[in-house]
Design an enzyme around this catalytic site. Structure first.
Site, PDB file in Angstrom:
ATOM      1  N   ASP A  98      -1.937  -1.314   5.893  1.00  0.00           N
ATOM      2  CA  ASP A  98      -2.285  -0.882   7.255  1.00  0.00           C
ATOM      3  C   ASP A  98      -3.781  -0.848   7.496  1.00  0.00           C
ATOM      4  OD1 ASP A  98      -2.928   2.519   7.180  1.00  0.00           O
ATOM      5  OD2 ASP A  98      -2.173   1.500   5.409  1.00  0.00           O
TER       6      ASP A  98
ATOM      7  N   ASP B 153       0.862  -1.171   0.000  1.00  0.00           N
ATOM      8  CA  ASP B 153       0.000   0.000   0.000  1.00  0.00           C
ATOM      9  C   ASP B 153       0.912   1.240   0.000  1.00  0.00           C
ATOM     10  OD1 ASP B 153      -2.378   1.579   0.414  1.00  0.00           O
ATOM     11  OD2 ASP B 153      -1.839   1.698   2.528  1.00  0.00           O
TER      12      ASP B 153
ATOM     13  N   ALA C 210     -12.960  10.681   9.825  1.00  0.00           N
ATOM     14  CA  ALA C 210     -12.453  10.574   8.455  1.00  0.00           C
ATOM     15  C   ALA C 210     -11.668   9.289   8.253  1.00  0.00           C
ATOM     16  CB  ALA C 210     -11.584  11.782   8.122  1.00  0.00           C
TER      17      ALA C 210
ATOM     18  N   MET D  87     -11.053   3.981   5.814  1.00  0.00           N
ATOM     19  CA  MET D  87      -9.776   4.026   5.102  1.00  0.00           C
ATOM     20  C   MET D  87      -9.438   2.692   4.436  1.00  0.00           C
ATOM     21  SD  MET D  87      -7.295   5.921   4.215  1.00  0.00           S
ATOM     22  CE  MET D  87      -7.399   7.330   5.294  1.00  0.00           C
TER      23      MET D  87
ATOM     24  N   HIS E  59     -14.986   6.027  -0.156  1.00  0.00           N
ATOM     25  CA  HIS E  59     -14.679   6.505   1.191  1.00  0.00           C
ATOM     26  C   HIS E  59     -15.604   7.675   1.547  1.00  0.00           C
ATOM     27  CE1 HIS E  59     -11.185   7.262   4.216  1.00  0.00           C
ATOM     28  NE2 HIS E  59     -12.283   7.811   4.676  1.00  0.00           N
TER      29      HIS E  59
END
Length: 271
Positions: free
Chosen positions: A188, A13, A46, A50, A57
């Site tokens: 992550d 990523d 926010a 993710m 999103h």
């Protein structure tokens, strides 16, 4: 045993994994985009969805049970697809403007990339970023010394992005990998782990550098060992619950994991 016999490629990523410790570039800009419509949004809010593509999103945020009433109060109706388009249109120029500000290499990432190359292991990459942002990010990373062998963006493929397997599998094609099980997906986020699992790859979750902890590198390294353990424990639990084969702090800790995966593959194990 040559490690490249059993680990042909590592697919990384971007934000929170190889660049942007704490994953601030996408999240901070999302806060600003919503604020531009007079919809208050916290940084923690926010961070919630993710890992998926940025249009998705924004849609998930607009429909979140805690956030949707703010839109209803401001506009007298629920957010619709045209509103998501408008938010996305506001987000994109801000993201293009800010991505370089937040996208410093994560400590140890360049050294790891050099180690992979020295052992003949290919480097793939994919992201929740759309192609426009990826095109802005790639030269910034190249100037810092990081150039993956391929880079797939969230809107590149007709099938879509995460949590589906398609971006990771496109890396397999672009890198001419012989065995999908010889690929390792490093991410992550939960959607990024799902992406790797659905593609049939080994998966490694990153707990400290990513979205779940959400601290800068300086903030993270200023913590005591006990404070770090407490802060990353929920992220570790979340990534393991998502099915990650391994969970480590950052990519700086990845090499021993790759050695272990190579040994397991040599014994005939599969993801």
């Amino acid at each position: 045993m040559s490690i490249a016999q059993h680990v042909e490629a590592v697919i990384f990523d971007w934000a929170g994994t190889m660049v942007d410790f704490g994953s601030f570039a996408p999240t901070q800009v999302l806060v600003e985009a919503f604020n531009g419509f007079n919809i208050p949004l916290t940084l923690d809010e926010a961070r919630g969805p993710m890992g998926v593509g940025k249009w998705q999103h924004i849609e998930a945020l607009a429909k979140d049970p805690a956030i949707a009433p703010r839109w209803q109060e401001r506009f007298g109706r629920a957010a619709c697809a045209e509103d998501i388009d408008a938010l996305y249109a506001a987000f994109m120029p801000l993201q293009l403007q800010r991505v370089g500000h937040y996208s410093q290499m994560i400590p140890g990432a360049l050294e790891l990339a050099g180690l992979l190359r020295s052992h003949g292991i290919k480097i793939g990459s994919c992201s929740g970023y759309p192609r426009q942002v990826m095109n802005a990010l790639l030269p910034i990373a190249a100037d810092a010394g990081y150039t993956p062998d391929c880079a797939i963006a969230a809107d590149d493929l007709k099938a879509g992005g995460r949590p589906g397997p398609w971006m990771a599998l496109q890396c397999v094609i672009d890198l001419a990998i012989n065995h999908v099980a010889a690929c390792v997906k490093v991410d992550d986020t939960v959607p990024g782990i799902a992406e790797g699992l659905r593609a049939g790859m080994w998966t490694v979750g990153l707990s400290a550098s990513g979205n779940e902890v959400g601290l800068t590198s300086a903030e993270w390294h200023a913590l005591s060992s006990a404070e770090r353990a407490a802060r990353k424990a929920p992220a570790e639990d979340k990534l393991r619950a998502a099915g990650a084969h391994y969970v480590i702090d950052t990519v700086a800790d990845l090499w021993p994991v790759l050695q272990d995966i190579a040994a397991r593959r040599a014994r005939g194990e599969r993801p």
